[in-house]
Structure formats: C-alpha cells, structure tokens
Scaffold this motif. Sequence first.
Motif, PDB file in Angstrom:
ATOM      1  N   PRO A 155       0.826  -1.214   0.000  1.00  0.00           N
ATOM      2  CA  PRO A 155       0.000   0.000   0.000  1.00  0.00           C
ATOM      3  C   PRO A 155       0.856   1.259   0.000  1.00  0.00           C
ATOM      4  O   PRO A 155       2.042   1.236   0.339  1.00  0.00           O
ATOM      5  N   LEU A 156       0.241   2.359  -0.377  1.00  0.00           N
ATOM      6  CA  LEU A 156       0.958   3.637  -0.424  1.00  0.00           C
ATOM      7  C   LEU A 156       1.504   4.018   0.945  1.00  0.00           C
ATOM      8  O   LEU A 156       2.602   4.587   1.052  1.00  0.00           O
ATOM      9  N   SER A 157       0.785   3.697   2.000  1.00  0.00           N
ATOM     10  CA  SER A 157       1.244   4.032   3.346  1.00  0.00           C
ATOM     11  C   SER A 157       2.557   3.347   3.688  1.00  0.00           C
ATOM     12  O   SER A 157       3.391   3.901   4.416  1.00  0.00           O
ATOM     13  N   ARG A 158       2.742   2.139   3.137  1.00  0.00           N
ATOM     14  CA  ARG A 158       3.992   1.404   3.387  1.00  0.00           C
ATOM     15  C   ARG A 158       5.177   2.107   2.724  1.00  0.00           C
ATOM     16  O   ARG A 158       6.248   2.216   3.307  1.00  0.00           O
ATOM     17  N   TRP A 159       4.959   2.583   1.500  1.00  0.00           N
ATOM     18  CA  TRP A 159       6.017   3.332   0.820  1.00  0.00           C
ATOM     19  C   TRP A 159       6.329   4.636   1.552  1.00  0.00           C
ATOM     20  O   TRP A 159       7.494   5.024   1.681  1.00  0.00           O
ATOM     21  N   VAL A 160       5.295   5.297   2.016  1.00  0.00           N
ATOM     22  CA  VAL A 160       5.500   6.550   2.750  1.00  0.00           C
ATOM     23  C   VAL A 160       6.302   6.303   4.023  1.00  0.00           C
ATOM     24  O   VAL A 160       7.209   7.073   4.364  1.00  0.00           O
ATOM     25  N   GLU A 161       5.981   5.213   4.722  1.00  0.00           N
ATOM     26  CA  GLU A 161       6.721   4.895   5.945  1.00  0.00           C
ATOM     27  C   GLU A 161       8.184   4.598   5.642  1.00  0.00           C
ATOM     28  O   GLU A 161       9.078   4.988   6.391  1.00  0.00           O
TER      29      GLU A 161
ATOM     30  N   ARG B 122       9.087  -2.769  11.916  1.00  0.00           N
ATOM     31  CA  ARG B 122       8.230  -2.476  10.783  1.00  0.00           C
ATOM     32  C   ARG B 122       8.727  -3.099   9.477  1.00  0.00           C
ATOM     33  O   ARG B 122       7.937  -3.402   8.597  1.00  0.00           O
TER      34      ARG B 122
END
Length: 342
Positions: free
Chosen positions: A195-201, A236
Amino acid sequence: MSKRRSPMAVARRARVRRGGSLALEICAVAALYYGSAELGLLQQQVRGQVTPLWPPSGIALAALLLRGPRVWPGIALGAFLVNIALGPSFLAVLAIAAGNTLAPVCSYALLRRAGFRSGMNRLRDALALIFLGAFTGMLVSATVGTGTLVLTGVLDAGEFWATWSVWWTGDAVGVLAVTPVLLLLRSARRPQGAPLSRWVEGILLVAGTICVGFVETSATPLLFLGFPLLVWAAFRFGLAGAAPCALAVSTFAIIAAAQNTGPFAGRDLFTNMITLQAFNGSVSLTALLLGAAVNERAQTEREIALACGQLAEMVTKIAASDRRPALPAGEGEREARDTAPK
C-alpha cells in the motif's frame, strides 16, 4: 553433413567456461575487497591501517557464504593489494594478507558447521553470525596482523592490546554491519501490492536516518537517537530495514569520531575508540537480534496461516462429502461384518 562433437570436447569446453566464470568471480571479489578497503582506510585511527570499521571483512564473508569457498583467492589477492602499500616489508604484507584471508574462511567454516542460513530468517542465524562469524572468526586477523606489526618493530609491545582491540572490533563490526546487508541484497525483491502508506513509511525511515546522521556528526552528543530508529526499522521492516539502518548509523558515528565532534570531542584516542566500538557493537547487535526475531515471528505466522488454511480446506471437503471415506479392500467387508446385527 554436421559433425558431432566428441564428449571430451564438450567436457573441455564446459571446464573452460567454468574456469572463466570462476576467474571473473575471483576478480570481482578482489576488486570489491580493495575498493571497500580504500573507503575504510579513510577513517583509519592507528598507524594508517587499523580502522574502527573494516568493510572488507564483511564483504569477504558474504562472498564465501554466497559463492562458496572457491572465491578465497579473490580475498587473498584483495588483501595483498591493500597491504602492499601499507606493510613495512614484503613478508609482513604476506603475513597480514594471510591473516585477513584466514579470518573470513574460519568464520565461513564455523557458520557452515552451525547450520547457518543466508536468508537469516531465524534468531539462531543472527546469533551464529554474531558469535561465530564476527567475534570468533575475526580473532585470527586481529592476532596475526597486530602480532606482525609488533614483530617487525612497527609497534611497541606495550601497544599490542590497544591496537589488537581496535583491529578485532573493526573487523567484527565490519562483519556485523556489512555482511547482513549483502546477504539480504541477494534476495531483495520489489514489494508487490504494497500500500501507499507502506512506501510513505519507508521514505520517512530513510529521511529519519539521514536526520539522525546529521545529529550524530554535529557538536551535540546525541548518539543514542540511533536506537529508536533501529527499533522502528526492525519492527516495521524486519532485518531488511534494520541492517541497512545499522550500517548507516555506524558510519555516521565513525565520521563523528574522526572529526572529534559530539561525544568524541576533547578526549584521547583510546577513550574515543572504546566509546565508538561499544556504540557500533551495540547498534549491530540491536539491529541483528531484533530484525532476526521479527523475521522469525513473521515466518512462524505465515506457516501457521498456511496450516490453518489447509486444515480449513480439509474440513470443507469432508463436510461437503456425502459418503464416508473409502476404506482399503478387505477392511470394508470386515467392518460390515463387525457392525452387522447378531
């Protein structure tokens, strides 16, 4: 009319092809060893050739684990080329190069005997790399190298233990910081369906590492800020995130020590080396142990999920079946006789 090649000719061509491939691997290992050594020597602390982090030791062990013991000549060649410009004499260069070659070979043998897996998905693999690959195997290079410098008169006998400790911990930290990164790069794959949130993290983790690096190399003594970063990366992203993060944090600390900034300002070399090596060792241990434990937990969860899925599929098939499972020939008749009314 086509001519068929004889089996001997085919075997000879295969041997030549394998020999050429091996020669390329040996040259590649020697080049990587030499190049990483030049980078490591930029932060030398003792006599121009003893550094707080020696990347070639990690590269050499990773090469042995990934390509096998056949690439050891590349390690020997790289070690010889590095020390030829540093050693006090030709025999001393040969001795130091031999120690630098034997150390990763001994580490490789110990790890193979312990059942080490390059994927490092088990906590026991991390412990083996720490205590066998780094702490035990690197005793060889530190002892041979420091002993050679003392015997040739380059070092006084009273300087043996101080130099030996820096040499040993530098080689050991090189294994702990560099080898896991190279082993993980081999199996690195672009994440599918993340997901995009994973890339952002992930981007935030990289940015946080850079910020911590600036803090570490500043005049503010805040080296401990690297540990929350390692915990974040390990929990993470597992070992794939913790290992590169540990290498970056250790590198920034070495730069700070070389510039005498932060907690290294105003102190003598021996105190700085103790502080730096204790910090780098703690960073590597934290990253490896936490990352390996998280990877092992994730692997266990996947295996449990797979087993539950298979069990659910079996239950569904049994529930959907209108008849009892077929019995082998003979047993069905025997059961029918036993259950028949008397």
